[in-house]
Structures are given as C-alpha cells and as structure tokens.
Design a protein around this motif. Structure first.
Motif, PDB file in Angstrom:
ATOM      1  N   THR A  45      40.813  49.708  49.764  1.00  0.00           N
ATOM      2  CA  THR A  45      40.801  50.925  48.974  1.00  0.00           C
ATOM      3  C   THR A  45      40.996  50.540  47.507  1.00  0.00           C
ATOM      4  O   THR A  45      41.370  49.395  47.189  1.00  0.00           O
ATOM      5  CB  THR A  45      41.940  51.869  49.381  1.00  0.00           C
ATOM      6  N   LEU A  46      40.782  51.487  46.626  1.00  0.00           N
ATOM      7  CA  LEU A  46      40.994  51.246  45.205  1.00  0.00           C
ATOM      8  C   LEU A  46      42.442  50.860  44.927  1.00  0.00           C
ATOM      9  O   LEU A  46      42.708  49.925  44.161  1.00  0.00           O
ATOM     10  CB  LEU A  46      40.599  52.488  44.398  1.00  0.00           C
ATOM     11  N   SER A  47      43.384  51.532  45.558  1.00  0.00           N
ATOM     12  CA  SER A  47      44.789  51.199  45.328  1.00  0.00           C
ATOM     13  C   SER A  47      45.109  49.789  45.815  1.00  0.00           C
ATOM     14  O   SER A  47      45.923  49.082  45.204  1.00  0.00           O
ATOM     15  CB  SER A  47      45.716  52.226  45.979  1.00  0.00           C
ATOM     16  N   THR A  48      44.465  49.348  46.890  1.00  0.00           N
ATOM     17  CA  THR A  48      44.670  47.984  47.377  1.00  0.00           C
ATOM     18  C   THR A  48      44.095  46.970  46.396  1.00  0.00           C
ATOM     19  O   THR A  48      44.726  45.941  46.128  1.00  0.00           O
ATOM     20  CB  THR A  48      44.043  47.800  48.774  1.00  0.00           C
ATOM     21  N   ILE A  49      42.935  47.243  45.838  1.00  0.00           N
ATOM     22  CA  ILE A  49      42.342  46.339  44.845  1.00  0.00           C
ATOM     23  C   ILE A  49      43.284  46.197  43.652  1.00  0.00           C
ATOM     24  O   ILE A  49      43.524  45.084  43.155  1.00  0.00           O
ATOM     25  CB  ILE A  49      40.956  46.833  44.400  1.00  0.00           C
ATOM     26  N   ILE A  50      43.842  47.303  43.213  1.00  0.00           N
ATOM     27  CA  ILE A  50      44.769  47.266  42.080  1.00  0.00           C
ATOM     28  C   ILE A  50      46.021  46.477  42.443  1.00  0.00           C
ATOM     29  O   ILE A  50      46.497  45.646  41.653  1.00  0.00           O
ATOM     30  CB  ILE A  50      45.105  48.700  41.610  1.00  0.00           C
ATOM     31  N   SER A  51      46.566  46.683  43.628  1.00  0.00           N
ATOM     32  CA  SER A  51      47.755  45.941  44.072  1.00  0.00           C
ATOM     33  C   SER A  51      47.488  44.440  44.153  1.00  0.00           C
ATOM     34  O   SER A  51      48.309  43.627  43.734  1.00  0.00           O
ATOM     35  CB  SER A  51      48.224  46.435  45.443  1.00  0.00           C
ATOM     36  N   LEU A  52      46.328  44.089  44.705  1.00  0.00           N
ATOM     37  CA  LEU A  52      45.964  42.668  44.810  1.00  0.00           C
ATOM     38  C   LEU A  52      45.838  42.042  43.423  1.00  0.00           C
ATOM     39  O   LEU A  52      46.360  40.945  43.183  1.00  0.00           O
ATOM     40  CB  LEU A  52      44.649  42.516  45.572  1.00  0.00           C
ATOM     41  N   ALA A  53      45.145  42.730  42.537  1.00  0.00           N
ATOM     42  CA  ALA A  53      44.953  42.210  41.177  1.00  0.00           C
ATOM     43  C   ALA A  53      46.297  42.037  40.477  1.00  0.00           C
ATOM     44  O   ALA A  53      46.555  40.983  39.873  1.00  0.00           O
ATOM     45  CB  ALA A  53      44.047  43.140  40.380  1.00  0.00           C
ATOM     46  N   ASP A  54      47.148  43.040  40.544  1.00  0.00           N
ATOM     47  CA  ASP A  54      48.471  42.942  39.915  1.00  0.00           C
ATOM     48  C   ASP A  54      49.262  41.775  40.477  1.00  0.00           C
ATOM     49  O   ASP A  54      49.904  41.029  39.731  1.00  0.00           O
ATOM     50  CB  ASP A  54      49.256  44.243  40.109  1.00  0.00           C
ATOM     51  N   ALA A  55      49.218  41.597  41.786  1.00  0.00           N
ATOM     52  CA  ALA A  55      49.966  40.519  42.439  1.00  0.00           C
ATOM     53  C   ALA A  55      49.462  39.134  42.018  1.00  0.00           C
ATOM     54  O   ALA A  55      50.230  38.169  42.016  1.00  0.00           O
ATOM     55  CB  ALA A  55      49.889  40.669  43.955  1.00  0.00           C
ATOM     56  N   MET A  56      48.180  39.046  41.647  1.00  0.00           N
ATOM     57  CA  MET A  56      47.607  37.755  41.226  1.00  0.00           C
ATOM     58  C   MET A  56      47.605  37.589  39.716  1.00  0.00           C
ATOM     59  O   MET A  56      47.186  36.551  39.215  1.00  0.00           O
ATOM     60  CB  MET A  56      46.163  37.633  41.741  1.00  0.00           C
ATOM     61  N   GLY A  57      48.032  38.617  38.996  1.00  0.00           N
ATOM     62  CA  GLY A  57      47.973  38.563  37.536  1.00  0.00           C
ATOM     63  C   GLY A  57      46.538  38.615  37.046  1.00  0.00           C
ATOM     64  O   GLY A  57      46.186  38.013  36.033  1.00  0.00           O
ATOM     65  N   ALA A  58      45.710  39.334  37.784  1.00  0.00           N
ATOM     66  CA  ALA A  58      44.284  39.451  37.453  1.00  0.00           C
ATOM     67  C   ALA A  58      43.987  40.897  37.070  1.00  0.00           C
ATOM     68  O   ALA A  58      44.824  41.782  37.218  1.00  0.00           O
ATOM     69  CB  ALA A  58      43.437  39.036  38.650  1.00  0.00           C
ATOM     70  N   ASP A  59      42.777  41.111  36.585  1.00  0.00           N
ATOM     71  CA  ASP A  59      42.317  42.441  36.217  1.00  0.00           C
ATOM     72  C   ASP A  59      41.519  43.020  37.380  1.00  0.00           C
ATOM     73  O   ASP A  59      40.555  42.395  37.849  1.00  0.00           O
ATOM     74  CB  ASP A  59      41.451  42.330  34.957  1.00  0.00           C
ATOM     75  N   ALA A  60      41.916  44.204  37.852  1.00  0.00           N
ATOM     76  CA  ALA A  60      41.232  44.831  38.983  1.00  0.00           C
ATOM     77  C   ALA A  60      39.754  45.055  38.669  1.00  0.00           C
ATOM     78  O   ALA A  60      38.888  44.829  39.525  1.00  0.00           O
ATOM     79  CB  ALA A  60      41.908  46.147  39.351  1.00  0.00           C
ATOM     80  N   ALA A  61      39.465  45.470  37.452  1.00  0.00           N
ATOM     81  CA  ALA A  61      38.069  45.706  37.070  1.00  0.00           C
ATOM     82  C   ALA A  61      37.266  44.415  37.138  1.00  0.00           C
ATOM     83  O   ALA A  61      36.084  44.429  37.493  1.00  0.00           O
ATOM     84  CB  ALA A  61      38.001  46.308  35.670  1.00  0.00           C
ATOM     85  N   SER A  62      37.903  43.306  36.830  1.00  0.00           N
ATOM     86  CA  SER A  62      37.223  42.016  36.894  1.00  0.00           C
ATOM     87  C   SER A  62      36.842  41.662  38.330  1.00  0.00           C
ATOM     88  O   SER A  62      35.761  41.118  38.578  1.00  0.00           O
ATOM     89  CB  SER A  62      38.103  40.924  36.293  1.00  0.00           C
TER      90      SER A  62
END
Length: 82
Positions: free
Chosen positions: A52-69
């Motif tokens: 889901t979108l919220s999961t993508i955001i959580s994953l990105a935050d956890a990796m120090g990455a940009d979700a949009a990227s």
C-alpha cells in the motif's frame, strides 16, 4: 495502456531489494524499523505482494530513502521493459 500488476510487483520488489542492500540493511532490520513482518519484506522483494502507499512510505522512511524515488525507479524500469 493497462499495466499488469504482477509485473509492477516484481519490479518494485527488485527496486526495494536493491535500495535495501545498497544501504546494507537486512530484511529483519528493515522489518523492525518499518514495523512490518520480515516475511512480508521477503514477499515484497520476490514480487509476490503489492504494498500500500502507507507501506511504501514506511519502507522508505526505515531505509532513509525517498518514497517517491522508489515509485519513480519502479516506473522507469517498467517503461524500459515494455
């Protein structure tokens, strides 16, 4: 053009795995930081689940990455593969 969701899942999983490994983060550590189950991370990376979108955001935050990227890289690979 309709996009096959299975192909999107597979490509997103490849992007996720590459970003995670570039940052030297284990699946277990990513799961803990993103508050997800480690097996779910594995399923995502193998293209067997679609986040889901919220999961993508959580994953990105956890990796120090940009979700949009993550989404952009997935879209770019999808465009190249078609």
């Amino acid at each position: 053009m309709a996009t096959d969701s299975k192909i999107v899942q597979k490509i997103f999983g490849e992007v996720l795995r590459e970003v995670r490994t570039e940052r030297s983060i284990s699946q277990q550590d990513l799961a803990l930081e993103a508050d997800l189950d480690r097996t779910y991370i594995s399923l995502l990376e193998r293209g067997l689940r679609q986040p889901t979108l919220s999961t993508i955001i959580s994953l990105a935050d956890a990796m120090g990455a940009d979700a949009a990227s993550l989404v952009r890289q997935t879209k770019e690979r999808l465009d190249r593969s078609s």
